[in-house]
Design a protein around this motif. Structure first.
Motif, PDB file in Angstrom:
ATOM      1  N   GLY A 226       0.802  -1.221   0.000  1.00 22.74           N
ATOM      2  CA  GLY A 226       0.000   0.000   0.000  1.00 22.74           C
ATOM      3  C   GLY A 226       0.834   1.270   0.000  1.00 22.74           C
ATOM      4  N   ARG A 227       0.187   2.354   0.403  1.00 31.69           N
ATOM      5  CA  ARG A 227       0.818   3.666   0.424  1.00 31.69           C
ATOM      6  C   ARG A 227       1.586   3.871   1.727  1.00 31.69           C
ATOM      7  NH1 ARG A 227      -4.515   4.778  -0.649  1.00 31.69           N
ATOM      8  NH2 ARG A 227      -4.727   5.810   1.377  1.00 31.69           N
ATOM      9  N   GLY A 228       2.397   4.938   1.725  1.00 33.39           N
ATOM     10  CA  GLY A 228       3.134   5.290   2.929  1.00 33.39           C
ATOM     11  C   GLY A 228       2.564   6.506   3.617  1.00 33.39           C
ATOM     12  N   THR A 229       1.275   6.750   3.449  1.00 33.03           N
ATOM     13  CA  THR A 229       0.633   7.930   4.022  1.00 33.03           C
ATOM     14  C   THR A 229       0.443   7.765   5.532  1.00 33.03           C
ATOM     15  OG1 THR A 229      -1.432   6.953   3.228  1.00 33.03           O
ATOM     16  CG2 THR A 229      -0.486   8.736   1.942  1.00 33.03           C
ATOM     17  N   PRO A 230       0.301   8.884   6.260  1.00 34.34           N
ATOM     18  CA  PRO A 230       0.316   8.825   7.731  1.00 34.34           C
ATOM     19  C   PRO A 230      -0.700   7.879   8.350  1.00 34.34           C
ATOM     20  CG  PRO A 230       0.565  11.091   6.997  1.00 34.34           C
ATOM     21  CD  PRO A 230       0.283  10.283   5.768  1.00 34.34           C
ATOM     22  N   GLU A 231      -1.934   7.825   7.800  1.00 38.70           N
ATOM     23  CA  GLU A 231      -2.954   6.987   8.434  1.00 38.70           C
ATOM     24  C   GLU A 231      -2.632   5.503   8.346  1.00 38.70           C
ATOM     25  OE1 GLU A 231      -4.222   6.951   4.145  1.00 38.70           O
ATOM     26  OE2 GLU A 231      -3.324   8.406   5.531  1.00 38.70           O
ATOM     27  N   LYS A 232      -1.723   5.122   7.429  1.00 38.04           N
ATOM     28  CA  LYS A 232      -1.353   3.711   7.286  1.00 38.04           C
ATOM     29  C   LYS A 232      -0.357   3.254   8.362  1.00 38.04           C
ATOM     30  CE  LYS A 232      -3.727   3.116   3.479  1.00 38.04           C
ATOM     31  NZ  LYS A 232      -4.906   2.225   3.417  1.00 38.04           N
ATOM     32  N   ARG A 233       0.376   4.191   8.931  1.00 44.60           N
ATOM     33  CA  ARG A 233       1.335   3.899  10.023  1.00 44.60           C
ATOM     34  C   ARG A 233       2.278   2.741   9.653  1.00 44.60           C
ATOM     35  NH1 ARG A 233      -2.474   4.040  15.399  1.00 44.60           N
ATOM     36  NH2 ARG A 233      -3.288   2.158  14.418  1.00 44.60           N
ATOM     37  N   VAL A 234       2.906   2.889   8.494  1.00 42.47           N
ATOM     38  CA  VAL A 234       3.770   1.824   7.974  1.00 42.47           C
ATOM     39  C   VAL A 234       4.924   1.526   8.928  1.00 42.47           C
ATOM     40  CG1 VAL A 234       5.212   1.125   6.022  1.00 42.47           C
ATOM     41  CG2 VAL A 234       3.157   2.505   5.631  1.00 42.47           C
ATOM     42  N   HIS A 235       5.370   2.517   9.663  1.00 41.30           N
ATOM     43  CA  HIS A 235       6.490   2.303  10.581  1.00 41.30           C
ATOM     44  C   HIS A 235       6.176   1.247  11.631  1.00 41.30           C
ATOM     45  CE1 HIS A 235       3.907   5.287  12.539  1.00 41.30           C
ATOM     46  NE2 HIS A 235       4.435   4.920  13.694  1.00 41.30           N
ATOM     47  N   LEU A 236       4.884   1.052  11.935  1.00 44.72           N
ATOM     48  CA  LEU A 236       4.518   0.028  12.914  1.00 44.72           C
ATOM     49  C   LEU A 236       4.778  -1.375  12.384  1.00 44.72           C
ATOM     50  CD1 LEU A 236       1.176   1.404  14.450  1.00 44.72           C
ATOM     51  CD2 LEU A 236       3.534   1.737  15.220  1.00 44.72           C
ATOM     52  N   VAL A 237       4.602  -1.555  11.078  1.00 44.20           N
ATOM     53  CA  VAL A 237       4.895  -2.862  10.477  1.00 44.20           C
ATOM     54  C   VAL A 237       6.379  -3.185  10.648  1.00 44.20           C
ATOM     55  CG1 VAL A 237       4.790  -4.264   8.384  1.00 44.20           C
ATOM     56  CG2 VAL A 237       3.037  -2.511   8.803  1.00 44.20           C
ATOM     57  N   ALA A 238       7.226  -2.191  10.355  1.00 48.13           N
ATOM     58  CA  ALA A 238       8.667  -2.389  10.507  1.00 48.13           C
ATOM     59  C   ALA A 238       9.037  -2.621  11.969  1.00 48.13           C
ATOM     60  CB  ALA A 238       9.414  -1.173   9.958  1.00 48.13           C
ATOM     61  N   ALA A 239       8.381  -1.907  12.877  1.00 43.88           N
ATOM     62  CA  ALA A 239       8.675  -2.064  14.302  1.00 43.88           C
ATOM     63  C   ALA A 239       8.249  -3.442  14.800  1.00 43.88           C
ATOM     64  CB  ALA A 239       7.973  -0.972  15.103  1.00 43.88           C
ATOM     65  N   ILE A 240       7.136  -3.950  14.304  1.00 41.57           N
ATOM     66  CA  ILE A 240       6.703  -5.308  14.667  1.00 41.57           C
ATOM     67  C   ILE A 240       7.716  -6.334  14.182  1.00 41.57           C
ATOM     68  CG2 ILE A 240       4.962  -7.090  14.171  1.00 41.57           C
ATOM     69  CD1 ILE A 240       2.873  -4.804  14.157  1.00 41.57           C
ATOM     70  N   ALA A 241       8.191  -6.159  12.954  1.00 40.57           N
ATOM     71  CA  ALA A 241       9.195  -7.075  12.406  1.00 40.57           C
ATOM     72  C   ALA A 241      10.449  -7.070  13.271  1.00 40.57           C
ATOM     73  CB  ALA A 241       9.525  -6.695  10.967  1.00 40.57           C
ATOM     74  N   LYS A 242      10.900  -5.888  13.653  1.00 43.51           N
ATOM     75  CA  LYS A 242      12.102  -5.793  14.492  1.00 43.51           C
ATOM     76  C   LYS A 242      11.897  -6.477  15.826  1.00 43.51           C
ATOM     77  CE  LYS A 242      15.281  -2.503  16.674  1.00 43.51           C
ATOM     78  NZ  LYS A 242      15.633  -1.070  16.860  1.00 43.51           N
ATOM     79  N   ALA A 243      10.753  -6.207  16.479  1.00 41.63           N
ATOM     80  CA  ALA A 243      10.488  -6.784  17.793  1.00 41.63           C
ATOM     81  C   ALA A 243      10.317  -8.300  17.740  1.00 41.63           C
ATOM     82  CB  ALA A 243       9.238  -6.135  18.395  1.00 41.63           C
ATOM     83  N   ALA A 244       9.833  -8.807  16.602  1.00 43.06           N
ATOM     84  CA  ALA A 244       9.625 -10.252  16.466  1.00 43.06           C
ATOM     85  C   ALA A 244      10.845 -10.972  15.918  1.00 43.06           C
ATOM     86  CB  ALA A 244       8.429 -10.511  15.554  1.00 43.06           C
TER      87      ALA A 244
END
Length: 388
Positions: A226-244
């Motif tokens: 998808g898009r990288g617009t603010p409402e998508k909060r793409v950084h959370l996907v990357a943060a989940i990957a890092k934490a897991a």
């Protein structure tokens, strides 16, 4: 009532811009369309996006019909332009006239041009507005005999823009139950006459279902599309990957939305437009991830489920109507703190065993075949455009 004031405002604006509209009508009489068209489709963009994908599918639902497609906003790229092409379709980008704030009078003139082109068709055409600002402003200038249909993808700025123009639309298509409810609440709050609620039709998006759903050799556990617009909060996907302790794949122009300290846990595929390449990338992952603060019902969830990916998503929009915890995925509260969303997502990724993902895979493929077929989507739109 606010609705009444908006209608009065629209009427005053119509008087003020009338000279430009009439100039456009004269231009259209001087330079008429060279062909007759059954359908006029108005869309803003043809760059990559979920809405654009839906629009391109609508544009191909009417074989044997002559269709004129007008794009009215400047697109970021031409990635999806070819997707609108089909026998009988004529595509015109008029954004250099309708999307120039320094020469805004051209937008007003083009309302007259388009209105006259449509009105002078020998057979009464259907006009379809795919969440297009220009088409809303045009709607008031068309004869009452012209059938107009609108599609609004979600509750957004257009939910307010469209209010003065809803009397001109025979049908309003919405794609999610959550969107319908929010619009009905807006109608009540702004004093929109109750009868307009009856014009709303719920038509879920459809997707071409893949014939081959076998998983490919695993590259990454998580996938974002998808898009990288603010409402998508793409950084959370990357943060989940890092934490897991896993790697997340990203389809779309999103790298700028991911902080540099998280990029080591990401693989960026960029924008993809070739269906075969997109299909392969889906099948090389096991979980489709959505971390949005607001949604309708994302097509990427449909596409992921159709290929057997489990779903890890926030419970925004209509996602909870299709995703059940521990059955085909897992939901986390979209209004929770980002820290809690990251923690919950990482915990689930760590806990999901191959057997769990395999069971979800079978459930999702079956669910997609039942609920997301293009046949249902096509039947609904054809019924709206050409009533028996």
């Amino acid at each position: 009532m606010i609705y009444t004031l908006l209608r009065i405002k629209r009427f005053i604006e119509a008087i003020l811009i009338a000279p430009f509209v009439w100039l456009g009508r004269l231009i259209a009489l001087w330079r008429p369309l060279k062909e007759e068209y059954d359908i006029f489709l108005f869309f803003p963009f043809y760059h990559v996006g979920g809405a654009e994908k839906v629009h391109s599918e609508v544009a191909k639902l009417f074989p044997g019909k002559k269709i004129l497609i007008l794009f009215t906003k400047k697109s970021a790229n031409t990635a999806m332009l070819a997707a609108f092409e089909a026998p009988g379709n004529t595509v015109r980008d008029v954004s250099k006239y309708t999307d120039n704030k320094f020469l805004y009078f051209n937008n007003l003139i083009w309302r007259g041009i388009a209105a006259t082109w449509i009105a002078r068709q020998q057979k009464q055409p259907v006009v379809f507005n795919g969440q297009c600002n220009f088409a809303y402003k045009l709607s008031a200038h068309l004869p009452a005999r012209i059938r107009q249909i609108e599609l609004i993808h979600s509750f957004c700025s257009f939910s307010y823009i469209r209010l003065p123009f809803i009397p001109y639309y025979e049908t309003t298509v919405m794609i999610s139950r959550e969107s319908v409810q929010r619009h009905l609440e807006l109608y009540r709050r702004f004093g929109v006459p109750a009868g307009y609620a009856e014009k709303i039709r719920l038509v879920m998006n459809g997707i071409p279902l893949p014939k081959d759903t076998s998983p490919l050799v695993e590259a990454n556990m998580l996938l974002y599309v998808g898009r990288g617009t603010p409402e998508k909060r793409v950084h959370l996907v990357a943060a989940i990957a890092k934490a897991a302790g896993v790697t997340a794949g990203f389809i779309g122009n999103v790298e700028g939305a991911v902080p540099e300290d998280l990029r080591a846990h990401c693989r960026f595929y960029g924008e993809q437009t070739e269906p075969a390449e997109i299909d392969e990338l889906y099948r090389r992952h096991r979980v489709i991830v959505i971390t949005s603060i607001r949604e309708g019902f994302p097509m990427v969830i449909m596409e992921g489920m159709a290929r057997g990916l489990a779903v890890l998503a926030t419970d925004a929009g209509d996602i909870p109507f299709h995703v059940r915890n521990n059955e085909n995925g897992y939901l986390v509260p979209h209004l929770d703190t980002e820290e809690n969303i990251i923690a919950a997502g990482a915990r689930l990724v760590k806990e999901w065993q191959p057997a769990t993902l395999a069971a979800m895979r079978e459930n999702n493929i079956a669910y997609a075949r039942t609920h997301f077929s293009m046949e249902t989507f096509a039947e609904a739109y054809r019924g709206l455009f050409f009533k028996a």
